[in-house]
Structure formats: structure tokens, C-alpha cells
Design an enzyme around this catalytic site. Structure first.
Site, PDB file in Angstrom:
ATOM      1  N   LYS A  13       0.831  -1.211   0.000  1.00 11.44           N
ATOM      2  CA  LYS A  13       0.000   0.000   0.000  1.00 11.44           C
ATOM      3  C   LYS A  13       0.865   1.261   0.000  1.00 11.44           C
ATOM      4  O   LYS A  13       0.633   2.189  -0.758  1.00 11.44           O
ATOM      5  CB  LYS A  13      -0.931   0.027   1.228  1.00 11.44           C
ATOM      6  CG  LYS A  13      -1.867  -1.164   1.323  1.00 11.44           C
ATOM      7  CD  LYS A  13      -2.872  -1.022   2.465  1.00 11.44           C
ATOM      8  CE  LYS A  13      -2.254  -0.967   3.854  1.00 11.44           C
ATOM      9  NZ  LYS A  13      -1.628  -2.217   4.300  1.00 11.44           N
ATOM     10  N   ARG A  86      -9.497   0.863   9.128  1.00  9.56           N
ATOM     11  CA  ARG A  86      -9.139  -0.510   9.479  1.00  9.56           C
ATOM     12  C   ARG A  86     -10.247  -1.211  10.269  1.00  9.56           C
ATOM     13  O   ARG A  86     -10.080  -2.382  10.605  1.00  9.56           O
ATOM     14  CB  ARG A  86      -7.888  -0.498  10.349  1.00  9.56           C
ATOM     15  CG  ARG A  86      -6.583  -0.777   9.583  1.00  9.56           C
ATOM     16  CD  ARG A  86      -5.480  -0.566  10.568  1.00  9.56           C
ATOM     17  NE  ARG A  86      -4.257  -1.261  10.359  1.00  9.56           N
ATOM     18  CZ  ARG A  86      -3.152  -0.705   9.865  1.00  9.56           C
ATOM     19  NH1 ARG A  86      -3.170   0.516   9.408  1.00  9.56           N
ATOM     20  NH2 ARG A  86      -2.033  -1.383   9.813  1.00  9.56           N
ATOM     21  N   ARG A 125      12.282  -5.793   5.298  1.00 12.29           N
ATOM     22  CA  ARG A 125      12.323  -4.432   4.760  1.00 12.29           C
ATOM     23  C   ARG A 125      12.986  -3.433   5.712  1.00 12.29           C
ATOM     24  O   ARG A 125      12.954  -3.596   6.937  1.00 12.29           O
ATOM     25  CB  ARG A 125      10.927  -3.962   4.337  1.00 12.29           C
ATOM     26  CG  ARG A 125       9.971  -3.708   5.465  1.00 12.29           C
ATOM     27  CD  ARG A 125       8.576  -3.395   4.938  1.00 12.29           C
ATOM     28  NE  ARG A 125       7.663  -3.108   6.023  1.00 12.29           N
ATOM     29  CZ  ARG A 125       6.383  -2.822   5.868  1.00 12.29           C
ATOM     30  NH1 ARG A 125       5.836  -2.784   4.667  1.00 12.29           N
ATOM     31  NH2 ARG A 125       5.631  -2.570   6.921  1.00 12.29           N
ATOM     32  N   ARG A 159      11.405  -0.613  11.106  1.00 12.30           N
ATOM     33  CA  ARG A 159      10.295  -0.345  12.020  1.00 12.30           C
ATOM     34  C   ARG A 159      10.334  -1.361  13.156  1.00 12.30           C
ATOM     35  O   ARG A 159      10.523  -2.547  12.918  1.00 12.30           O
ATOM     36  CB  ARG A 159       8.966  -0.458  11.267  1.00 12.30           C
ATOM     37  CG  ARG A 159       8.705   0.742  10.398  1.00 12.30           C
ATOM     38  CD  ARG A 159       7.507   0.542   9.522  1.00 12.30           C
ATOM     39  NE  ARG A 159       6.370  -0.082  10.203  1.00 12.30           N
ATOM     40  CZ  ARG A 159       5.166  -0.156   9.668  1.00 12.30           C
ATOM     41  NH1 ARG A 159       4.930   0.354   8.480  1.00 12.30           N
ATOM     42  NH2 ARG A 159       4.179  -0.742  10.316  1.00 12.30           N
ATOM     43  N   ARG A 170      -0.376  -8.452  13.452  1.00 13.76           N
ATOM     44  CA  ARG A 170      -0.970  -7.435  12.582  1.00 13.76           C
ATOM     45  C   ARG A 170      -1.847  -8.081  11.510  1.00 13.76           C
ATOM     46  O   ARG A 170      -2.893  -7.561  11.141  1.00 13.76           O
ATOM     47  CB  ARG A 170       0.131  -6.559  11.955  1.00 13.76           C
ATOM     48  CG  ARG A 170       0.705  -5.556  12.975  1.00 13.76           C
ATOM     49  CD  ARG A 170       2.103  -5.082  12.633  1.00 13.76           C
ATOM     50  NE  ARG A 170       2.189  -4.342  11.403  1.00 13.76           N
ATOM     51  CZ  ARG A 170       3.327  -4.189  10.695  1.00 13.76           C
ATOM     52  NH1 ARG A 170       4.458  -4.745  11.120  1.00 13.76           N
ATOM     53  NH2 ARG A 170       3.324  -3.497   9.597  1.00 13.76           N
TER      54      ARG A 170
HETATM   55  P1  AMP Z   1       0.858   0.616   9.360  1.00 15.01           P
HETATM   56  O1  AMP Z   1       2.047   1.475   9.133  1.00 15.01           O
HETATM   57  O2  AMP Z   1      -0.328   1.056   8.558  1.00 15.01           O
HETATM   58  O3  AMP Z   1       1.145  -0.856   9.183  1.00 15.01           O
HETATM   59  O4  AMP Z   1       0.443   0.829  10.903  1.00 15.01           O
HETATM   60  C1  AMP Z   1       1.325   0.493  11.944  1.00 15.01           C
HETATM   61  C2  AMP Z   1       0.546   0.346  13.247  1.00 15.01           C
HETATM   62  O5  AMP Z   1      -0.093   1.589  13.559  1.00 15.01           O
HETATM   63  C3  AMP Z   1      -0.577  -0.675  13.220  1.00 15.01           C
HETATM   64  O6  AMP Z   1      -0.115  -1.995  13.488  1.00 15.01           O
HETATM   65  C4  AMP Z   1      -1.484  -0.139  14.320  1.00 15.01           C
HETATM   66  O7  AMP Z   1      -0.960  -0.403  15.600  1.00 15.01           O
HETATM   67  C5  AMP Z   1      -1.386   1.366  14.105  1.00 15.01           C
HETATM   68  N1  AMP Z   1      -2.387   1.861  13.127  1.00 15.01           N
HETATM   69  C6  AMP Z   1      -2.141   2.453  11.928  1.00 15.01           C
HETATM   70  N2  AMP Z   1      -3.272   2.804  11.310  1.00 15.01           N
HETATM   71  C7  AMP Z   1      -4.276   2.413  12.126  1.00 15.01           C
HETATM   72  C8  AMP Z   1      -5.705   2.460  12.030  1.00 15.01           C
HETATM   73  N3  AMP Z   1      -6.325   2.982  10.965  1.00 15.01           N
HETATM   74  N4  AMP Z   1      -6.414   1.978  13.085  1.00 15.01           N
HETATM   75  C9  AMP Z   1      -5.821   1.461  14.187  1.00 15.01           C
HETATM   76  N5  AMP Z   1      -4.489   1.341  14.309  1.00 15.01           N
HETATM   77  C10 AMP Z   1      -3.714   1.820  13.302  1.00 15.01           C
END
Ligand code: AMP
Length: 213
Positions: A13, A86, A125, A159, A170
Site C-alpha cells: 500500500k 481498518r 524491509r 520499524r 498485525r
Molecule cells: P501501518 O504502518 O499502517 O502498518 O500501521 C502500523 C501500526 O499503527 C498498526 O499496526 C497499528 O498499531 C497502528 N495503526 C495504523 N493505522 C491504524 C488504524 N487505521 N487503526 C488502528 N491502528 C492503526
């Protein structure tokens, strides 16, 4: 044009959102990036979400929807929602946020991927600590080991939630809470599926075909 890129962590994404930014002048709105920025800045929200994120769980709907509300105006030329919504609650909140501004979603693009391959993709990554260029140990290492192709920096970062245990958590969160929002968008005729296991270029071409249709 406002679109959602939907798919489990590591589906590509972020990569596709960044490409759409430079190709079409749209703006990536990534709640994950916003939360990481809040953590880096040591803001109260950053402190509140740190442990939840490190466990690979979802942070509260109220926090992420407020962040999107604050940043929607940044995307006057079209938003690419990346990692948001989400949950069903977030999907409903987004609909309201857009409606209040006279905007509507054009497409929800679901990146369809194989979970085991994704774990490998994510765990390998890393990014340049200086310019943010993305790399992967197996699929896209820097041309010269330990040196960023783009800016020459030798500092790289990963990360903290890109380890196998957290990634599996996740994925579980995606299956339990995010995949179930697809019917909400299917009812509105917005969902288009793209094979996310192809090359970055092939996935990009499939997305372009949808946006230009
Ligand atoms: P991402 O970079 O999108 O994979 O997000 C990393 C982490 O941030 C996720 O595993 C969640 O803990 C939190 N997070 C990001 N976006 C959301 C969302 N829309 N709702 C809830 N938690 C989020």
C-alpha cells in the site's frame, strides 16, 4: 479523486501510495506514518499508542479518525487512504468526514496477497535513515552494501513492529477487523481487486487502469 488502498500489512500500500503521489499529485494519508511521527515527536498521542503499536494491535478508532480529520485538507488534489480505515467504525467515520467536506470515495482498491510471502516481505524491509528510500534484504538491497543508492547515507532503520511475531499479530488484526469492512464498500459498488503479488510495476499498472477507467 479520493481512494482507499486496502490490504494486509506489507501488501504494498505504501509503495503504491507514494507512486500515485508523484504520478498524479494525490496525497498519501497514512495513519501508520502519522502515528510514527507522533511517537517520534514524543507527543501525548505518541506516548498513548506506543505499546499498542509495538504489540501489533490496533490503536483506538477515535485517535486515528481524528488524525485523518486533521489531515484531510492537505489532500485537496485527492487522498490515498493507506492503512485507514481498518475497522467498521473507522469506515463510517471516514464517510462522515468526507461528506462534511462534500467529498466521496471513488474507489476502494483491495490488494490481494499471500500471507506467508508477506511475512518475508515485511521482515526483510528497511529504509534509509536519511532520505527514507525503501529497501529489502532479498528483493531490493542497496547496490553497494550498507550505502543508500539515493543519498549515500550509511544509516538505515527498521520499524520496531516489523518482526515476525508482531507481523503475525498485525495480520490477525487485519483478518479479524479490517477484511470484514469489505462488504460495507462492496454494497456501494466501490471495491476493485488487484493481484498484489506481482511486481511493483504490474501492480501500479493495474491500479492505473482502475483509476483511468
Ligand atoms: P501501518 O504502518 O499502517 O502498518 O500501521 C502500523 C501500526 O499503527 C498498526 O499496526 C497499528 O498499531 C497502528 N495503526 C495504523 N493505522 C491504524 C488504524 N487505521 N487503526 C488502528 N491502528 C492503526
Amino acid at each position: 479523486m479520493d481512494i482507499i488502498l486496502l490490504g494486509p500489512p506489507g501488501a504494498g500500500k505504501g509503495t503504491q501510495a507514494k507512486r500515485l503521489e508523484s504520478a498524479r499529485g494525490m496525497t498519501q494519508l497514512s495513519t501508520g506514518d502519522m502515528l510514527r511521527a507522533a511517537r517520534k515527536a514524543d507527543s501525548p498521542i505518541g506516548a498513548q499508542v506506543r505499546d499498542v503499536m509495538d504489540r501489533g494491535e490496533l490503536v483506538s478508532d477515535a485517535i486515528v479518525s481524528a488524525l485523518i480529520g486533521e489531515h484531510l485538507e492537505d489532500a485537496a488534489n485527492g487522498a490515498i487512504f493507506d492503512g485507514y480505515p481498518r475497522t467498521q467504525h473507522q469506515a463510517e467515520a471516514l464517510e462522515m468526514l468526507l461528506a462534511e467536506r462534500g467529498r466521496t470515495l471513488s474507489h476502494v482498491i483491495e490488494l490481494v496477497v499471500d500471507e506467508d510471502a508477506l511475512v518475508r516481505r515485511i521482515v526483510g524491509r528497511f529504509t534509509c535513515g536519511e532520505c527514507g528510500q525503501m529497501y529489502h534484504e532479498d528483493f531490493h538491497p542497496p547496490k553497494k552494501e550498507g550505502v543508500c543508492d539515493k543519498c549515500g547515507s550509511t544509516e538505515f532503520k527498521r520499524r520496531p513492529d516489523d518482526n515476525e511475531e508482531t507481523v503475525r499479530k498485525r495480520m490477525e488484526e487485519y483478518r479479524a477487523k479490517t477484511a470484514p469492512i469489505l462488504p460495507f464498500y462492496e454494497e456501494r459498488g466501490l471495491v476493485r481487486q488487484v493481484d498484489g503479488m506481482g511486481s511493483v510495476e504490474d501492480v501500479a499498472a493495474s491500479i492505473d487502469a482502475i483509476l483511468d477507467s
